[in-house]
Design a protein around this motif. Structure first.
Motif, PDB file in Angstrom:
ATOM      1  N   GLU A 115     -28.135  25.754 -29.889  1.00  0.00           N
ATOM      2  CA  GLU A 115     -26.914  25.456 -30.646  1.00  0.00           C
ATOM      3  C   GLU A 115     -26.807  23.987 -31.014  1.00  0.00           C
ATOM      4  O   GLU A 115     -25.894  23.613 -31.749  1.00  0.00           O
ATOM      5  N   ARG A 116     -27.691  23.155 -30.499  1.00  0.00           N
ATOM      6  CA  ARG A 116     -27.503  21.707 -30.594  1.00  0.00           C
ATOM      7  C   ARG A 116     -28.600  21.034 -31.408  1.00  0.00           C
ATOM      8  O   ARG A 116     -29.764  21.022 -31.012  1.00  0.00           O
ATOM      9  N   ALA A 117     -28.190  20.452 -32.507  1.00  0.00           N
ATOM     10  CA  ALA A 117     -29.149  19.758 -33.373  1.00  0.00           C
ATOM     11  C   ALA A 117     -29.820  18.607 -32.634  1.00  0.00           C
ATOM     12  O   ALA A 117     -31.001  18.342 -32.860  1.00  0.00           O
ATOM     13  N   PHE A 118     -29.109  17.936 -31.728  1.00  0.00           N
ATOM     14  CA  PHE A 118     -29.713  16.803 -31.025  1.00  0.00           C
ATOM     15  C   PHE A 118     -30.839  17.236 -30.099  1.00  0.00           C
ATOM     16  O   PHE A 118     -31.636  16.407 -29.656  1.00  0.00           O
ATOM     17  N   VAL A 119     -30.949  18.531 -29.815  1.00  0.00           N
ATOM     18  CA  VAL A 119     -32.074  19.081 -29.067  1.00  0.00           C
ATOM     19  C   VAL A 119     -33.102  19.685 -30.020  1.00  0.00           C
ATOM     20  O   VAL A 119     -34.291  19.395 -29.945  1.00  0.00           O
ATOM     21  N   MET A 120     -32.635  20.536 -30.922  1.00  0.00           N
ATOM     22  CA  MET A 120     -33.560  21.324 -31.738  1.00  0.00           C
ATOM     23  C   MET A 120     -34.345  20.502 -32.754  1.00  0.00           C
ATOM     24  O   MET A 120     -35.517  20.800 -33.011  1.00  0.00           O
ATOM     25  N   ALA A 135     -32.446  26.776 -38.124  1.00  0.00           N
ATOM     26  CA  ALA A 135     -31.753  26.521 -39.385  1.00  0.00           C
ATOM     27  C   ALA A 135     -30.319  26.064 -39.158  1.00  0.00           C
ATOM     28  O   ALA A 135     -29.481  26.206 -40.030  1.00  0.00           O
ATOM     29  N   GLY A 136     -30.060  25.500 -38.006  1.00  0.00           N
ATOM     30  CA  GLY A 136     -28.710  25.030 -37.710  1.00  0.00           C
ATOM     31  C   GLY A 136     -28.359  23.777 -38.489  1.00  0.00           C
ATOM     32  O   GLY A 136     -29.152  23.236 -39.256  1.00  0.00           O
ATOM     33  N   ASP A 137     -27.161  23.316 -38.271  1.00  0.00           N
ATOM     34  CA  ASP A 137     -26.619  22.139 -38.937  1.00  0.00           C
ATOM     35  C   ASP A 137     -27.347  20.880 -38.455  1.00  0.00           C
ATOM     36  O   ASP A 137     -27.556  20.695 -37.265  1.00  0.00           O
ATOM     37  N   HIS A 138     -27.749  20.038 -39.397  1.00  0.00           N
ATOM     38  CA  HIS A 138     -28.397  18.770 -39.059  1.00  0.00           C
ATOM     39  C   HIS A 138     -27.447  17.583 -39.213  1.00  0.00           C
ATOM     40  O   HIS A 138     -27.858  16.435 -39.068  1.00  0.00           O
ATOM     41  N   ASP A 139     -26.182  17.845 -39.539  1.00  0.00           N
ATOM     42  CA  ASP A 139     -25.212  16.767 -39.725  1.00  0.00           C
ATOM     43  C   ASP A 139     -25.101  15.951 -38.445  1.00  0.00           C
ATOM     44  O   ASP A 139     -25.100  16.491 -37.348  1.00  0.00           O
ATOM     45  N   GLY A 140     -24.986  14.653 -38.604  1.00  0.00           N
ATOM     46  CA  GLY A 140     -24.816  13.772 -37.457  1.00  0.00           C
ATOM     47  C   GLY A 140     -26.095  13.465 -36.704  1.00  0.00           C
ATOM     48  O   GLY A 140     -26.053  12.841 -35.653  1.00  0.00           O
ATOM     49  N   VAL A 141     -27.258  13.891 -37.238  1.00  0.00           N
ATOM     50  CA  VAL A 141     -28.547  13.627 -36.591  1.00  0.00           C
ATOM     51  C   VAL A 141     -29.379  12.763 -37.543  1.00  0.00           C
ATOM     52  O   VAL A 141     -29.718  13.191 -38.639  1.00  0.00           O
ATOM     53  N   ARG A 142     -29.692  11.553 -37.091  1.00  0.00           N
ATOM     54  CA  ARG A 142     -30.440  10.621 -37.934  1.00  0.00           C
ATOM     55  C   ARG A 142     -31.681  10.149 -37.195  1.00  0.00           C
ATOM     56  O   ARG A 142     -31.587   9.585 -36.102  1.00  0.00           O
ATOM     57  N   ARG A 143     -32.849  10.378 -37.801  1.00  0.00           N
ATOM     58  CA  ARG A 143     -34.111   9.947 -37.184  1.00  0.00           C
ATOM     59  C   ARG A 143     -34.264   8.447 -37.380  1.00  0.00           C
ATOM     60  O   ARG A 143     -34.228   7.955 -38.506  1.00  0.00           O
ATOM     61  N   LEU A 144     -34.450   7.729 -36.275  1.00  0.00           N
ATOM     62  CA  LEU A 144     -34.620   6.280 -36.343  1.00  0.00           C
ATOM     63  C   LEU A 144     -36.080   5.873 -36.474  1.00  0.00           C
ATOM     64  O   LEU A 144     -36.371   4.790 -36.947  1.00  0.00           O
ATOM     65  N   GLY A 145     -36.981   6.732 -36.006  1.00  0.00           N
ATOM     66  CA  GLY A 145     -38.398   6.421 -36.111  1.00  0.00           C
ATOM     67  C   GLY A 145     -39.196   7.062 -35.006  1.00  0.00           C
ATOM     68  O   GLY A 145     -38.662   7.766 -34.146  1.00  0.00           O
TER      69      GLY A 145
END
Length: 159
Positions: A115-120, A135-145
């Motif tokens: 359920e958690r984009a920060f994991v998936m 295919a969950g929501d990616h909002d609020g997840v930003r790849r820094l590198g």
């Protein structure tokens, strides 16, 4: 040897430093996802997290991985005062191939990982077979590198 995955997150203090110290202490780590900055989920108002997923090739059980995660949290000065509150380090046992645990203090696979984009999102980098085209929501997840790149440069997100 068994494939396992740990999720690490932090939103207090030297966030990248907490992750670097914890990952370095995981002796059987074989890969680390990119570093993601993510919105907090649940709990009180708090700052954004840095998150990574670590892949292990291990002989340890889920229970032993939990003990190591709790030791890493203690070493980072984690204080458990508010459920889902801010923390210097959070370590979750996400998955251990071939092992299922359903106990009050440990559930594997992690009951909310899917359920958690920060994991998936970071998990999909290391184990697309487990992410299953999440295919969950990616909002609020930003790849820094990339992990290696950020560690080498010593960057802290937002600085």
């Amino acid at each position: 040897m068994t494939r396992a995955f740990l999720g690490l997150g932090t939103n207090l203090g030297d966030r990248l430093g907490h992750l670097v110290t914890a990952v370095a202490a995981i002796e059987d780590a074989v890969a680390v996802s990119g570093v993601y900055e993510t919105d907090p989920v649940g709990g009180p108002d708090q700052g954004r997290y840095l998150n990574v997923v670590v892949e292990l090739d291990t002989r340890r059980s889920a229970r032993e991985l939990l003990a190591q995660g709790q030791a890493l949290e203690a070493d980072a000065g984690r204080v458990r005062e508010v459920r889902w509150g801010p923390r210097t380090l959070d370590v979750d046992v996400l998955w251990v191939d071939g092992e299922t645990v359903d106990e009050p203090d440990l559930e594997v696979p992690h009951p909310r990982m899917f359920e958690r984009a920060f994991v998936m999102v970071p998990l999909a980098e290391l184990a697309p077979d487990l992410a299953g085209g999440w295919a969950g929501d990616h909002d609020g997840v930003r790849r820094l590198g990339d992990w290696q790149e950020l560690v080498a440069r010593g960057l802290e997100a937002g600085s």
